[in-house]
Design a protein around this motif. Structure first.
Motif, PDB file in Angstrom:
ATOM      1  N   LEU A 199     -48.901  49.579  10.030  1.00  0.00           N
ATOM      2  CA  LEU A 199     -48.474  49.322   8.653  1.00  0.00           C
ATOM      3  C   LEU A 199     -46.961  49.421   8.489  1.00  0.00           C
ATOM      4  CD1 LEU A 199     -51.186  51.487   6.830  1.00  0.00           C
ATOM      5  CD2 LEU A 199     -51.208  49.006   7.156  1.00  0.00           C
ATOM      6  N   ASP A 200     -46.319  50.251   9.314  1.00  0.00           N
ATOM      7  CA  ASP A 200     -44.881  50.489   9.163  1.00  0.00           C
ATOM      8  C   ASP A 200     -44.036  49.731  10.185  1.00  0.00           C
ATOM      9  OD1 ASP A 200     -45.621  51.833  11.418  1.00  0.00           O
ATOM     10  OD2 ASP A 200     -44.920  53.811  10.763  1.00  0.00           O
ATOM     11  N   GLY A 201     -44.685  48.889  11.000  1.00  0.00           N
ATOM     12  CA  GLY A 201     -43.934  48.104  11.977  1.00  0.00           C
ATOM     13  C   GLY A 201     -43.843  48.726  13.351  1.00  0.00           C
ATOM     14  N   ARG A 202     -44.192  50.011  13.461  1.00  0.00           N
ATOM     15  CA  ARG A 202     -44.251  50.640  14.775  1.00  0.00           C
ATOM     16  C   ARG A 202     -45.610  50.349  15.409  1.00  0.00           C
ATOM     17  NH1 ARG A 202     -42.743  56.797  13.518  1.00  0.00           N
ATOM     18  NH2 ARG A 202     -44.168  56.382  11.779  1.00  0.00           N
ATOM     19  N   LYS A 203     -45.755  50.695  16.691  1.00  0.00           N
ATOM     20  CA  LYS A 203     -47.049  50.528  17.350  1.00  0.00           C
ATOM     21  C   LYS A 203     -48.127  51.231  16.531  1.00  0.00           C
ATOM     22  CE  LYS A 203     -49.595  52.051  21.438  1.00  0.00           C
ATOM     23  NZ  LYS A 203     -49.538  52.819  22.695  1.00  0.00           N
ATOM     24  N   MET A 204     -49.268  50.545  16.338  1.00  0.00           N
ATOM     25  CA  MET A 204     -50.346  51.151  15.576  1.00  0.00           C
ATOM     26  C   MET A 204     -50.902  52.338  16.348  1.00  0.00           C
ATOM     27  SD  MET A 204     -53.760  49.415  13.819  1.00  0.00           S
ATOM     28  CE  MET A 204     -52.788  48.429  12.662  1.00  0.00           C
ATOM     29  N   SER A 205     -50.845  53.516  15.730  1.00  0.00           N
ATOM     30  CA  SER A 205     -51.246  54.745  16.411  1.00  0.00           C
ATOM     31  C   SER A 205     -51.657  55.796  15.389  1.00  0.00           C
ATOM     32  CB  SER A 205     -50.083  55.273  17.260  1.00  0.00           C
ATOM     33  OG  SER A 205     -50.356  56.569  17.740  1.00  0.00           O
ATOM     34  N   LYS A 206     -52.696  56.550  15.741  1.00  0.00           N
ATOM     35  CA  LYS A 206     -53.133  57.635  14.854  1.00  0.00           C
ATOM     36  C   LYS A 206     -52.013  58.639  14.639  1.00  0.00           C
ATOM     37  CE  LYS A 206     -56.709  58.767  17.353  1.00  0.00           C
ATOM     38  NZ  LYS A 206     -56.827  57.673  18.341  1.00  0.00           N
ATOM     39  N   SER A 207     -51.197  58.860  15.666  1.00  0.00           N
ATOM     40  CA  SER A 207     -50.131  59.859  15.551  1.00  0.00           C
ATOM     41  C   SER A 207     -49.073  59.449  14.536  1.00  0.00           C
ATOM     42  CB  SER A 207     -49.478  60.100  16.919  1.00  0.00           C
ATOM     43  OG  SER A 207     -48.902  58.911  17.417  1.00  0.00           O
ATOM     44  N   ILE A 228     -49.022  47.401   4.079  1.00  0.00           N
ATOM     45  CA  ILE A 228     -48.071  46.934   5.087  1.00  0.00           C
ATOM     46  C   ILE A 228     -46.692  46.769   4.461  1.00  0.00           C
ATOM     47  CG2 ILE A 228     -47.509  45.056   6.681  1.00  0.00           C
ATOM     48  CD1 ILE A 228     -50.515  44.458   6.809  1.00  0.00           C
ATOM     49  N   ILE A 229     -45.676  47.260   5.158  1.00  0.00           N
ATOM     50  CA  ILE A 229     -44.333  47.196   4.580  1.00  0.00           C
ATOM     51  C   ILE A 229     -43.825  45.751   4.519  1.00  0.00           C
ATOM     52  CG2 ILE A 229     -43.683  49.517   5.327  1.00  0.00           C
ATOM     53  CD1 ILE A 229     -42.046  48.171   7.574  1.00  0.00           C
ATOM     54  N   THR A 230     -43.121  45.454   3.448  1.00  0.00           N
ATOM     55  CA  THR A 230     -42.436  44.173   3.280  1.00  0.00           C
ATOM     56  C   THR A 230     -41.079  44.483   2.642  1.00  0.00           C
ATOM     57  OG1 THR A 230     -43.437  43.870   1.079  1.00  0.00           O
ATOM     58  CG2 THR A 230     -44.598  42.882   2.961  1.00  0.00           C
ATOM     59  N   ASN A 231     -40.321  43.431   2.393  1.00  0.00           N
ATOM     60  CA  ASN A 231     -39.070  43.637   1.646  1.00  0.00           C
ATOM     61  C   ASN A 231     -39.272  43.186   0.198  1.00  0.00           C
ATOM     62  OD1 ASN A 231     -38.927  40.805   1.734  1.00  0.00           O
ATOM     63  ND2 ASN A 231     -37.665  40.845   3.595  1.00  0.00           N
ATOM     64  N   LEU A 232     -38.199  43.098  -0.550  1.00  0.00           N
ATOM     65  CA  LEU A 232     -38.296  42.799  -1.985  1.00  0.00           C
ATOM     66  C   LEU A 232     -38.105  41.322  -2.302  1.00  0.00           C
ATOM     67  CD1 LEU A 232     -36.309  45.874  -3.373  1.00  0.00           C
ATOM     68  CD2 LEU A 232     -38.790  45.574  -3.209  1.00  0.00           C
ATOM     69  N   LYS A 233     -38.239  40.460  -1.311  1.00  0.00           N
ATOM     70  CA  LYS A 233     -38.056  39.030  -1.570  1.00  0.00           C
ATOM     71  C   LYS A 233     -39.114  38.504  -2.536  1.00  0.00           C
ATOM     72  CE  LYS A 233     -35.594  37.440   2.557  1.00  0.00           C
ATOM     73  NZ  LYS A 233     -35.637  36.513   3.712  1.00  0.00           N
ATOM     74  N   GLU A 234     -38.654  37.758  -3.502  1.00  0.00           N
ATOM     75  CA  GLU A 234     -39.541  37.203  -4.523  1.00  0.00           C
ATOM     76  C   GLU A 234     -40.328  36.021  -3.961  1.00  0.00           C
ATOM     77  OE1 GLU A 234     -39.960  38.303  -7.554  1.00  0.00           O
ATOM     78  OE2 GLU A 234     -38.403  39.865  -7.538  1.00  0.00           O
ATOM     79  N   LYS A 239     -39.286  33.682   3.911  1.00  0.00           N
ATOM     80  CA  LYS A 239     -39.525  34.961   4.573  1.00  0.00           C
ATOM     81  C   LYS A 239     -39.726  34.684   6.063  1.00  0.00           C
ATOM     82  CE  LYS A 239     -41.735  36.365   0.297  1.00  0.00           C
ATOM     83  NZ  LYS A 239     -41.470  35.045  -0.345  1.00  0.00           N
ATOM     84  N   PHE A 240     -39.190  35.585   6.913  1.00  0.00           N
ATOM     85  CA  PHE A 240     -39.172  35.292   8.343  1.00  0.00           C
ATOM     86  C   PHE A 240     -39.700  36.460   9.176  1.00  0.00           C
ATOM     87  CE2 PHE A 240     -35.846  32.845   6.271  1.00  0.00           C
ATOM     88  CZ  PHE A 240     -36.170  31.553   6.682  1.00  0.00           C
ATOM     89  N   LYS A 241     -40.137  36.112  10.391  1.00  0.00           N
ATOM     90  CA  LYS A 241     -40.643  37.112  11.325  1.00  0.00           C
ATOM     91  C   LYS A 241     -39.562  38.163  11.546  1.00  0.00           C
ATOM     92  CE  LYS A 241     -43.082  37.424  15.736  1.00  0.00           C
ATOM     93  NZ  LYS A 241     -43.651  36.668  16.864  1.00  0.00           N
ATOM     94  N   GLY A 242     -39.962  39.402  11.579  1.00  0.00           N
ATOM     95  CA  GLY A 242     -39.015  40.505  11.701  1.00  0.00           C
ATOM     96  C   GLY A 242     -38.813  41.218  10.389  1.00  0.00           C
ATOM     97  N   GLU A 243     -39.219  40.569   9.288  1.00  0.00           N
ATOM     98  CA  GLU A 243     -39.067  41.188   7.973  1.00  0.00           C
ATOM     99  C   GLU A 243     -40.294  41.987   7.572  1.00  0.00           C
ATOM    100  OE1 GLU A 243     -38.122  37.988   5.319  1.00  0.00           O
ATOM    101  OE2 GLU A 243     -36.057  37.848   6.014  1.00  0.00           O
ATOM    102  N   SER A 244     -41.420  41.767   8.264  1.00  0.00           N
ATOM    103  CA  SER A 244     -42.656  42.487   7.963  1.00  0.00           C
ATOM    104  C   SER A 244     -43.601  42.377   9.154  1.00  0.00           C
ATOM    105  CB  SER A 244     -43.334  41.914   6.712  1.00  0.00           C
ATOM    106  OG  SER A 244     -44.638  42.457   6.551  1.00  0.00           O
ATOM    107  N   MET A 249     -49.391  40.864  12.935  1.00  0.00           N
ATOM    108  CA  MET A 249     -50.789  41.209  12.712  1.00  0.00           C
ATOM    109  C   MET A 249     -51.643  39.955  12.523  1.00  0.00           C
ATOM    110  SD  MET A 249     -50.395  44.643  10.359  1.00  0.00           S
ATOM    111  CE  MET A 249     -52.100  45.134  10.494  1.00  0.00           C
ATOM    112  N   TYR A 250     -51.119  38.977  11.808  1.00  0.00           N
ATOM    113  CA  TYR A 250     -51.868  37.731  11.620  1.00  0.00           C
ATOM    114  C   TYR A 250     -52.016  37.012  12.958  1.00  0.00           C
ATOM    115  CZ  TYR A 250     -53.581  33.546   9.242  1.00  0.00           C
ATOM    116  OH  TYR A 250     -54.367  32.503   8.820  1.00  0.00           O
ATOM    117  N   GLN A 251     -50.971  37.012  13.748  1.00  0.00           N
ATOM    118  CA  GLN A 251     -50.983  36.326  15.042  1.00  0.00           C
ATOM    119  C   GLN A 251     -52.068  36.881  15.962  1.00  0.00           C
ATOM    120  OE1 GLN A 251     -47.228  36.535  17.131  1.00  0.00           O
ATOM    121  NE2 GLN A 251     -47.620  34.603  18.188  1.00  0.00           N
ATOM    122  N   ALA A 252     -52.343  38.197  15.852  1.00  0.00           N
ATOM    123  CA  ALA A 252     -53.334  38.831  16.721  1.00  0.00           C
ATOM    124  C   ALA A 252     -54.755  38.369  16.433  1.00  0.00           C
ATOM    125  CB  ALA A 252     -53.253  40.345  16.582  1.00  0.00           C
ATOM    126  N   PHE A 253     -54.979  37.775  15.279  1.00  0.00           N
ATOM    127  CA  PHE A 253     -56.332  37.358  14.903  1.00  0.00           C
ATOM    128  C   PHE A 253     -56.462  35.854  14.690  1.00  0.00           C
ATOM    129  CE2 PHE A 253     -56.260  41.839  13.951  1.00  0.00           C
ATOM    130  CZ  PHE A 253     -57.517  42.250  14.335  1.00  0.00           C
TER     131      PHE A 253
END
Length: 336
Positions: A199-207, A228-234, A239-244, A249-253
């Motif tokens: 959700l925060d852009g780091r590796k998904m992990s319970k820790s 999931i974190i995003t920026n404040l773009k209206e 919007k581009f890869k690297g901003e969220s 996550m979408y690519q993985a599915f």
């Protein structure tokens, strides 16, 4: 056709999440379906108690992990699927290997060294609160692997050392007792394995507390995806890869074509909220057909138990043969 024996262990210390599914469960099930692969998959509950001393968590996790793999399509006719604690021969082999393993090798184990370094930083005794399970678990992992003479052990980069240790210990045993009992396992690192972001852009992990559970209702899934974190773009602003993390996550599915369309829509100004709805739907399309099976299994633990016991019977039949050779080699045998 000769088959490649592949062995994988899953520690029972938590409830599987999307990162586990994308990075381990889905690719392992696909690999096990190949005609030239003989797959061994086990629930590493003895490894679980090294770090987790909550009996309820160990028990619940064991059930949830087993149900997850089965619901996700693990073919137990093609895969030997068992619980580590149901194969006591592994623990016997663990002790025999402990008796011939150099202490210096264990001193070099990454997990032990990290714990010692942490104690020194905190100005504590080097071995403060370090238990023997942490210190010697590479030997148990070695027993897991070489008991079944696995050709390959798929692991993350942080686990490479343990497979190398398994090779060292197996070779030491073979040499010391003049018996070529154990195959030297090969480590397998899949460079294509997807490490799902959280959700925060780091590796998904319970820790990190940034996971999304696998088997949710559509409403629960949407609520999780909305975090999931995003920026404040209206809306309407590109919007581009690297901003969220939404992109990864979408690519993985999605298929390559579906992901290209999704990325293009965001580049053209699709609102974050709409993108999150599309993502939740895409995840749900893959997992919702598996959800009922998962909950049916959780509600019927006897069904899981029967499957694990059947797998343990297959595993033990082979483990007994290997252990008999080992005990003969070290002189533990009948007097007549």
């Amino acid at each position: 056709m000769s088959k490649i024996r592949v062995l994988t262990g899953v520690t029972t210390t938590g409830i599987p999440h999307l990162g586990n599914y994308v990075g381990a469960i889905r690719p392992a099930i696909r690999a096990a379906a190949q005609d030239n692969v003989e797959s061994f998959l086990f629930l590493a509950n003895y490894h679980g108690i090294i770090k987790c001393h909550d009996p309820k968590m160990i028990a619940e996790s064991t059930k949830a992990v087993a149900a997850t793999w089965l619901a996700c399509g693990l073919d137990t006719e093609r895969t030997v699927f068992y619980r580590q604690s149901d194969v006591p021969e592994i623990l016997e082999l663990n002790w025999i290997l402990t008796c011939i393993t150099a202490k210096g090798l264990m001193n070099r184990a990454h997990a032990y060294k990290a714990a010692v370094d942490k104690n020194l930083e905190d100005k504590q005794d080097p071995d403060f609160e370090i238990e023997m399970g942490l210190y010697s678990y590479p030997i148990l992992m070695t027993a897991d692997i070489i008991m079944f003479n696995a050709h390959q052990v798929p692991v993350g980069r942080d686990q490479i050392q343990h497979v190398e240790m398994a090779r060292d210990i197996a070779q030491r045993f073979n040499h010391r007792f003049g018996k070529n009992i154990f195959r030297l396992p090969e480590v397998v690192i899949d460079e294509q394995v997807e490490l799902l972001v959280g959700l925060d852009g780091r590796k998904m992990s319970k820790s990190y507390g940034n996971t999304i559970e696998l088997f949710l209702t559509p409403k629960q899934r949407q609520k999780a995806v909305n975090q999931i974190i995003t920026n404040l773009k209206e809306p309407s602003v590109p919007k581009f890869k690297g901003e969220s993390p939404i992109f990864e996550m979408y690519q993985a599915f999605a298929t390559a074509a579906e992901y290209s369309e999704f990325e293009r829509a965001l580049n053209d100004g699709l609102a974050w909220g709409e993108a999150k709805k599309l993502l939740a739907a895409k995840i749900g399309a893959e997992l919702e057909p598996l959800t009922d099976k998962y909950h049916d299994l959780i509600a019927n633990p006897q069904q899981i138990e029967d499957i694990l016991q059947a797998g343990a019977a297959k595993a033990r039949a082979e483990a007994r043969e290997t252990l008999a050779q080992v005990k003969e080699a070290v002189g533990i045998k009948s007097l007549v």
